[in-house]
Design a protein around this motif. Structure first.
Motif, PDB file in Angstrom:
ATOM      1  N   LEU A  17       0.817  -1.212   0.000  1.00  0.00           N
ATOM      2  CA  LEU A  17       0.000   0.000   0.000  1.00  0.00           C
ATOM      3  C   LEU A  17       0.853   1.266   0.000  1.00  0.00           C
ATOM      4  CD1 LEU A  17      -2.805  -0.929   2.575  1.00  0.00           C
ATOM      5  CD2 LEU A  17      -2.925  -1.016   0.083  1.00  0.00           C
ATOM      6  N   THR A  18       2.004   1.197   0.652  1.00  0.00           N
ATOM      7  CA  THR A  18       2.872   2.369   0.763  1.00  0.00           C
ATOM      8  C   THR A  18       3.644   2.651  -0.523  1.00  0.00           C
ATOM      9  OG1 THR A  18       3.158   1.954   3.132  1.00  0.00           O
ATOM     10  CG2 THR A  18       4.760   3.410   2.082  1.00  0.00           C
ATOM     11  N   ASN A  19       4.026   1.606  -1.219  1.00  0.00           N
ATOM     12  CA  ASN A  19       4.956   1.769  -2.348  1.00  0.00           C
ATOM     13  C   ASN A  19       4.315   1.690  -3.725  1.00  0.00           C
ATOM     14  OD1 ASN A  19       7.905   1.741  -1.109  1.00  0.00           O
ATOM     15  ND2 ASN A  19       6.698   0.252   0.046  1.00  0.00           N
ATOM     16  N   TYR A  20       3.049   1.332  -3.784  1.00  0.00           N
ATOM     17  CA  TYR A  20       2.405   1.208  -5.093  1.00  0.00           C
ATOM     18  C   TYR A  20       1.060   1.903  -5.088  1.00  0.00           C
ATOM     19  CZ  TYR A  20       5.978  -2.351  -5.709  1.00  0.00           C
ATOM     20  OH  TYR A  20       7.186  -3.007  -5.775  1.00  0.00           O
ATOM     21  N   SER A  21       0.682   2.420  -6.244  1.00  0.00           N
ATOM     22  CA  SER A  21      -0.580   3.148  -6.353  1.00  0.00           C
ATOM     23  C   SER A  21      -1.755   2.180  -6.303  1.00  0.00           C
ATOM     24  CB  SER A  21      -0.627   3.931  -7.669  1.00  0.00           C
ATOM     25  OG  SER A  21      -0.698   3.039  -8.777  1.00  0.00           O
ATOM     26  N   LEU A  22      -2.917   2.724  -5.968  1.00  0.00           N
ATOM     27  CA  LEU A  22      -4.124   1.904  -5.922  1.00  0.00           C
ATOM     28  C   LEU A  22      -4.411   1.308  -7.298  1.00  0.00           C
ATOM     29  CD1 LEU A  22      -6.560   0.885  -4.300  1.00  0.00           C
ATOM     30  CD2 LEU A  22      -7.768   2.982  -4.957  1.00  0.00           C
ATOM     31  N   PHE A  23      -4.157   2.062  -8.349  1.00  0.00           N
ATOM     32  CA  PHE A  23      -4.396   1.563  -9.701  1.00  0.00           C
ATOM     33  C   PHE A  23      -3.501   0.358 -10.001  1.00  0.00           C
ATOM     34  CE2 PHE A  23      -3.640   1.417 -14.279  1.00  0.00           C
ATOM     35  CZ  PHE A  23      -4.947   1.454 -14.769  1.00  0.00           C
ATOM     36  N   THR A  24      -2.235   0.456  -9.630  1.00  0.00           N
ATOM     37  CA  THR A  24      -1.304  -0.652  -9.866  1.00  0.00           C
ATOM     38  C   THR A  24      -1.710  -1.896  -9.090  1.00  0.00           C
ATOM     39  OG1 THR A  24       0.539   0.865 -10.262  1.00  0.00           O
ATOM     40  CG2 THR A  24       1.103  -1.387  -9.647  1.00  0.00           C
ATOM     41  N   ILE A  25      -2.112  -1.697  -7.844  1.00  0.00           N
ATOM     42  CA  ILE A  25      -2.495  -2.831  -6.993  1.00  0.00           C
ATOM     43  C   ILE A  25      -3.740  -3.527  -7.520  1.00  0.00           C
ATOM     44  CG2 ILE A  25      -3.320  -3.478  -4.691  1.00  0.00           C
ATOM     45  CD1 ILE A  25      -1.568  -1.155  -3.616  1.00  0.00           C
ATOM     46  N   THR A  26      -4.755  -2.741  -7.885  1.00  0.00           N
ATOM     47  CA  THR A  26      -6.036  -3.326  -8.283  1.00  0.00           C
ATOM     48  C   THR A  26      -6.024  -3.895  -9.693  1.00  0.00           C
ATOM     49  OG1 THR A  26      -6.796  -1.121  -8.962  1.00  0.00           O
ATOM     50  CG2 THR A  26      -7.392  -1.874  -6.736  1.00  0.00           C
ATOM     51  N   THR A  27      -5.085  -3.479 -10.520  1.00  0.00           N
ATOM     52  CA  THR A  27      -5.035  -3.962 -11.903  1.00  0.00           C
ATOM     53  C   THR A  27      -3.850  -4.906 -12.132  1.00  0.00           C
ATOM     54  OG1 THR A  27      -3.827  -1.968 -12.586  1.00  0.00           O
ATOM     55  CG2 THR A  27      -6.232  -1.942 -12.795  1.00  0.00           C
ATOM     56  N   LEU A  28      -2.651  -4.345 -12.117  1.00  0.00           N
ATOM     57  CA  LEU A  28      -1.457  -5.146 -12.409  1.00  0.00           C
ATOM     58  C   LEU A  28      -1.255  -6.258 -11.390  1.00  0.00           C
ATOM     59  CD1 LEU A  28       1.101  -5.700 -14.023  1.00  0.00           C
ATOM     60  CD2 LEU A  28       2.284  -3.991 -12.620  1.00  0.00           C
ATOM     61  N   PHE A  29      -1.340  -5.933 -10.112  1.00  0.00           N
ATOM     62  CA  PHE A  29      -1.128  -6.947  -9.081  1.00  0.00           C
ATOM     63  C   PHE A  29      -2.232  -8.008  -9.110  1.00  0.00           C
ATOM     64  CE2 PHE A  29       1.855  -4.610  -5.921  1.00  0.00           C
ATOM     65  CZ  PHE A  29       2.749  -4.387  -6.964  1.00  0.00           C
ATOM     66  N   SER A  30      -3.457  -7.590  -9.425  1.00  0.00           N
ATOM     67  CA  SER A  30      -4.547  -8.570  -9.535  1.00  0.00           C
ATOM     68  C   SER A  30      -4.268  -9.546 -10.672  1.00  0.00           C
ATOM     69  CB  SER A  30      -5.878  -7.851  -9.784  1.00  0.00           C
ATOM     70  OG  SER A  30      -6.285  -7.119  -8.640  1.00  0.00           O
ATOM     71  N   ALA A  31      -3.758  -9.039 -11.781  1.00  0.00           N
ATOM     72  CA  ALA A  31      -3.422  -9.895 -12.918  1.00  0.00           C
ATOM     73  C   ALA A  31      -2.303 -10.871 -12.546  1.00  0.00           C
ATOM     74  CB  ALA A  31      -3.014  -9.051 -14.114  1.00  0.00           C
ATOM     75  N   ILE A  32      -1.314 -10.394 -11.794  1.00  0.00           N
ATOM     76  CA  ILE A  32      -0.197 -11.249 -11.376  1.00  0.00           C
ATOM     77  C   ILE A  32      -0.671 -12.335 -10.416  1.00  0.00           C
ATOM     78  CG2 ILE A  32       1.973 -11.285 -10.084  1.00  0.00           C
ATOM     79  CD1 ILE A  32       2.550  -8.495 -11.225  1.00  0.00           C
ATOM     80  N   VAL A  33      -1.507 -11.942  -9.441  1.00  0.00           N
ATOM     81  CA  VAL A  33      -2.047 -12.925  -8.487  1.00  0.00           C
ATOM     82  C   VAL A  33      -2.844 -13.986  -9.233  1.00  0.00           C
ATOM     83  CG1 VAL A  33      -3.697 -13.251  -6.602  1.00  0.00           C
ATOM     84  CG2 VAL A  33      -2.072 -11.350  -6.524  1.00  0.00           C
ATOM     85  N   HIS A  34      -3.645 -13.546 -10.181  1.00  0.00           N
ATOM     86  CA  HIS A  34      -4.456 -14.470 -10.982  1.00  0.00           C
ATOM     87  C   HIS A  34      -3.570 -15.459 -11.732  1.00  0.00           C
ATOM     88  CE1 HIS A  34      -7.917 -14.873 -14.171  1.00  0.00           C
ATOM     89  NE2 HIS A  34      -7.460 -16.040 -13.758  1.00  0.00           N
ATOM     90  N   LEU A  35      -2.573 -14.961 -12.433  1.00  0.00           N
ATOM     91  CA  LEU A  35      -1.710 -15.813 -13.245  1.00  0.00           C
ATOM     92  C   LEU A  35      -0.917 -16.798 -12.389  1.00  0.00           C
ATOM     93  CD1 LEU A  35      -0.466 -16.618 -15.937  1.00  0.00           C
ATOM     94  CD2 LEU A  35       1.180 -14.747 -15.668  1.00  0.00           C
ATOM     95  N   ILE A  36      -0.333 -16.299 -11.293  1.00  0.00           N
ATOM     96  CA  ILE A  36       0.480 -17.165 -10.431  1.00  0.00           C
ATOM     97  C   ILE A  36      -0.383 -18.251  -9.790  1.00  0.00           C
ATOM     98  CG2 ILE A  36       1.814 -17.249  -8.285  1.00  0.00           C
ATOM     99  CD1 ILE A  36       2.973 -14.531  -9.018  1.00  0.00           C
TER     100      ILE A  36
END
Length: 264
Positions: A17-36
């Motif tokens: 939460l401190t180092n990444y934007s909400l947009f990055t977390i909800t989009t890019l990170f969600s895609a990474i969690v999904h794929l992994i």
């Protein structure tokens, strides 16, 4: 930087939460969690085919696909995740902002609340999936959309998300219904994504393992129920539970498992 000796879920969550934007977390990170999660959840069922001890648990033992074919499906699914599903995840950001969904660690709900909310999501998705799935089997839609998912009458784990983009969107809408009603923290979105994906992978894995803990869930349709849908086509449309198929007369009786027949 975080002290590696003090890494906890709380510290990782707050670091994110401190180092990444909400947009990055909800989009890019969600895609990474999904794929992994998809890769690791599919890996176990994929490896079963290389061990003779598990042959007796294969539901359709006379129908086999090569490793090359499975690899091709996996590659197409990854492309779908990258170029179809990932852009759709932008909607996560707007959902979190518009619905004012909390993200802080301190506001993560308790275990009971999470479990009940996930159950609500499963029930609502199962309802949407049943009726949308039946619609996709209509002759005007099947050959243009849903036929891709039915390429293999004996499914394997990677076929879980092997589908036409329109099907991905239509059935994916059911994933969001429960979130509109039950989501009270962003973490719930990731937990629901992993739960839904895990259930679907279980039902496409092709192996009826006796020690599968999901068999303990009341009214759970299970792998043999959905495997029969792929084999017989016009039955067993539900995604998680059996009640819609039973109520509306579309449940096909599951034949005895081959390894049980051998025992008798």
């Amino acid at each position: 930087m975080m002290d590696v000796n003090l890494i906890t879920f709380e510290s990782l969550w707050n670091h994110m939460l401190t180092n990444y934007s909400l947009f990055t977390i909800t989009t890019l990170f969600s895609a990474i969690v999904h794929l992994i999660f998809f890769i690791f959840a599919c890996l176990g069922p994929f490896l079963l085919q290389f061990f003779k001890i598990f042959e007796k648990y294969k539901i359709q033992p006379t129908k086999n696909t090569t490793v090359v074919e499975q690899g091709e499906v996996f590659g197409l699914v990854v492309l779908s995740q990258l170029f179809i599903q990932s852009p759709l995840l932008v909607g996560n950001y707007f959902f979190v902002v518009m619905m004012d969904i909390p993200t802080s660690y301190e506001l993560i709900p308790g275990y009971t609340s999470i479990a009940l909310r996930l159950l609500g999501c499963v029930v609502l998705e199962d309802t949407w999936h049943y009726f949308a799935h039946r619609l996709l089997h209509h002759k005007l839609l099947y050959k243009h959309i849903h036929k891709i998912h039915h390429t293999y009458t004996a499914p394997f784990s990677f076929t879980t998300e092997y589908a036409h983009p329109i099907e991905t969107i239509v059935l994916g809408f059911g994933f969001m219904i429960g979130l509109f009603i039950f989501c009270n923290h962003f973490l719930l979105m990731w937990l629901w994504m992993m739960l839904r994906l895990g259930i679907s992978i279980d039902q496409h894995c092709g192996y009826d393992l006796p020690f599968n803990p999901l068999k303990l869930v009341p009214f759970y349709s299970g792998i043999r129920h959905h495997d029969l849908h792929h084999e017989k086509f016009n039955y067993n449309f539900s995604s998680t539970f059996v009640w819609w198929d039973r109520l509306l007369g579309t449940e096909l009786e599951i034949p005895p498992s081959p390894h049980k027949e051998k025992k008798n």
